[in-house]
Scaffold this active site. Structure first.
Site, PDB file in Angstrom:
ATOM      1  N   GLU A 127       3.535 -10.094  -0.626  1.00 54.79           N
ATOM      2  CA  GLU A 127       2.195  -9.516  -0.565  1.00 54.79           C
ATOM      3  C   GLU A 127       1.217 -10.397   0.201  1.00 54.79           C
ATOM      4  O   GLU A 127       0.388  -9.910   0.988  1.00 54.79           O
ATOM      5  CB  GLU A 127       1.660  -9.272  -1.980  1.00 54.79           C
ATOM      6  CG  GLU A 127       0.257  -8.686  -2.036  1.00 54.79           C
ATOM      7  CD  GLU A 127       0.179  -7.277  -1.484  1.00 54.79           C
ATOM      8  OE1 GLU A 127      -0.479  -7.086  -0.440  1.00 54.79           O
ATOM      9  OE2 GLU A 127       0.786  -6.363  -2.081  1.00 54.79           O
ATOM     10  N   LYS A 203       1.654  -9.495  11.241  1.00 51.85           N
ATOM     11  CA  LYS A 203       1.214  -8.714  10.084  1.00 51.85           C
ATOM     12  C   LYS A 203       1.383  -7.217  10.337  1.00 51.85           C
ATOM     13  O   LYS A 203       1.807  -6.473   9.443  1.00 51.85           O
ATOM     14  CB  LYS A 203      -0.245  -9.045   9.768  1.00 51.85           C
ATOM     15  CG  LYS A 203      -0.478 -10.509   9.411  1.00 51.85           C
ATOM     16  CD  LYS A 203      -1.948 -10.863   9.413  1.00 51.85           C
ATOM     17  CE  LYS A 203      -2.177 -12.342   9.142  1.00 51.85           C
ATOM     18  NZ  LYS A 203      -3.587 -12.732   9.276  1.00 51.85           N
TER      19      LYS A 203
END
Length: 433
Positions: A127, A203
């Site tokens: 996460e 990302k």
């Protein structure tokens, strides 16, 4: 129940934050996890003055943590590609679950890591690898699991957003703001990863895989930096009703998946346009829910540690679950990943902002518009600044067109004798379809 023992590898900014959150909030965390979580060992090269490790088992050999038979979960916070990969693979081979904040590791080696974890029946949680403390991975993987995701667009690098904000609000030059960002610790001595879009592409690669159920394919991500953007471009964009942001965009199309990071004009009234400073935000468009925005700090010791520790809690909660009943690493079951291709940027479509410098002479603009018209490119708006100089800046906003056609048009326009230098081109996204 028996406590779950974790080993932390790396006690730098994020590692130190993780240590402090785990120790400070130990009681609250155990109430949420259903079991006590204790730090068994820390692998680090040097002490962190912000952490009291008195009485802790310390080692300079991070692989000792990965092979420690007492440890259930290895938290990898050393960063980088190769050593981090070896550490994580060693932990998996030794039956350890892994929690990491390393976006480069997941984007480049994630497919291999997840396959190994599946074979060993362990979990890899990541996460904190995207957008720091914003729980965007959990939101896509679980909260939006009923939706077909149409597209994601995000400000996912705080350094670039800080630079673009300062340039807009204060009219400062890129190089000047970059120097301040380095002095404040927002940018590294070598800022390439941040300002050229590589960090954001790591990302975005992860987000794209989660959204569309495709393998991680960082090598196919298109990246473009912000170093060519001037305060004048930002001012012209404002006059046209837009803001310039360094965005990561991934979109599902009939031909395949778009995966691109570049400066982008977006309408000023879009929420994403008003995310400033070092903050991050991701806008997701789902067929059932519509658009949802996820906003918060994209970096920082305890903001990122918040996501790391949340992953540890998730792993602890599911330790006794059969692997087929756990949330899949990339949101979709491994056997159900799609082979949808990632498109080369030439096959994507955008509207465009163009800034060119032309000799002040009759007929120049007519030549430019003729070339655009021959390529099927319609003009939405034109700004031609009055000047007493022999050359004049011309700003154009086009309608949507395939990038290949725009590239051909730009090459022909730049070859005109009255066009000076390179044309500045910025893509435009309305973020409404």
């Amino acid at each position: 129940m028996k406590p779950v023992k974790v080993g932390i590898c790396g006690l730098g900014t994020v590692g130190g934050g993780t240590f402090n959150v785990l120790t400070r909030n130990a009681e609250e965390i155990s109430r949420r996890a259903g079991r006590h979580i204790v730090i068994e060992q820390i692998g680090m090269r040097s002490e962190n003055p912000n952490c009291d490790t008195t009485g802790m088992q310390l080692t300079a050999d991070i692989f000792e943590v990965a092979t420690n038979p007492e440890i259930d979960i290895v938290i990898e916070l050393i960063g980088g590609y190769d050593t981090a990969r070896d550490l994580v693979m060693t932990a998996i081979e030794n039956g350890k679950h892994v929690v990491t904040a390393n976006k480069a590791l997941i984007a480049v080696h994630g497919n291999e890591i997840f396959e190994a974890a599946q074979e060993q029946n362990v979990m890899v949680a990541f996460e904190a690898s995207v957008a720091g403390g914003i729980p965007i991975i959990k939101a896509i993987r679980e909260g939006l699991s009923a939706n077909q995701i149409n597209w994601l667009a995000g400000i996912i690098n705080g350094t670039g957003n800080f630079i673009m904000t300062e340039m807009r609000e204060k009219g400062r030059e890129f190089a000047d703001v970059l120097q301040e960002a380095q002095a404040l610790g927002y940018a590294e001595a070598d800022p390439t990863f941040d300002v050229e879009g590589i960090d954001a592409a790591h990302k975005l690669t992860i987000l794209s895989s989660l959204a569309f159920g495709i393998p991680l394919q960082f090598s196919k991500a298109y990246t473009e930096g912000i170093s060519k953007i001037t305060p004048q471009d930002i001012q012209y964009a404002e006059e046209l009703g837009y803001r310039v942001k360094h965005l990561g965009i991934t979109r599902r199309t009939d031909k395949g998946i778009e995966l691109r990071v570049h400066p982008t004009l977006i309408p000023k009234n879009v929420l994403l346009a008003n995310v400033n400073g070092v903050m991050n935000a991701i806008l997701a468009d789902g067929d059932a829910v519509g658009q949802t925005l996820y906003y918060g700090p994209g970096a920082g010791a305890e903001a990122t540690a918040s996501a790391v520790v949340a992953d540890v809690v998730d792993v602890v909660r599911t330790l006794t679950a059969d692997r087929d009943n756990r949330v899949p690493h990339l949101a979709f079951q491994p056997s159900a990943l799609s082979d949808a291709p990632v498109l080369p940027v030439e096959e994507t479509t955008s509207a465009y902002y163009l800034r060119l410098q032309a000799v002040e002479r009759p007929g120049v603009l007519a030549h430019v518009t003729r070339i655009l018209g021959e390529k099927g490119i319609n003009i939405e708006a034109i700004i031609q600044k009055q000047t007493t100089e022999a050359q004049v800046p011309v700003i154009m906003l086009t309608q949507r067109v395939e990038e290949r056609m725009m590239n051909e048009a730009i090459r022909e326009i730049e070859a005109l004798p009255d066009i000076l230098g390179e044309i500045v081109r910025i893509r435009v996204e309305l973020l409404a379809d």
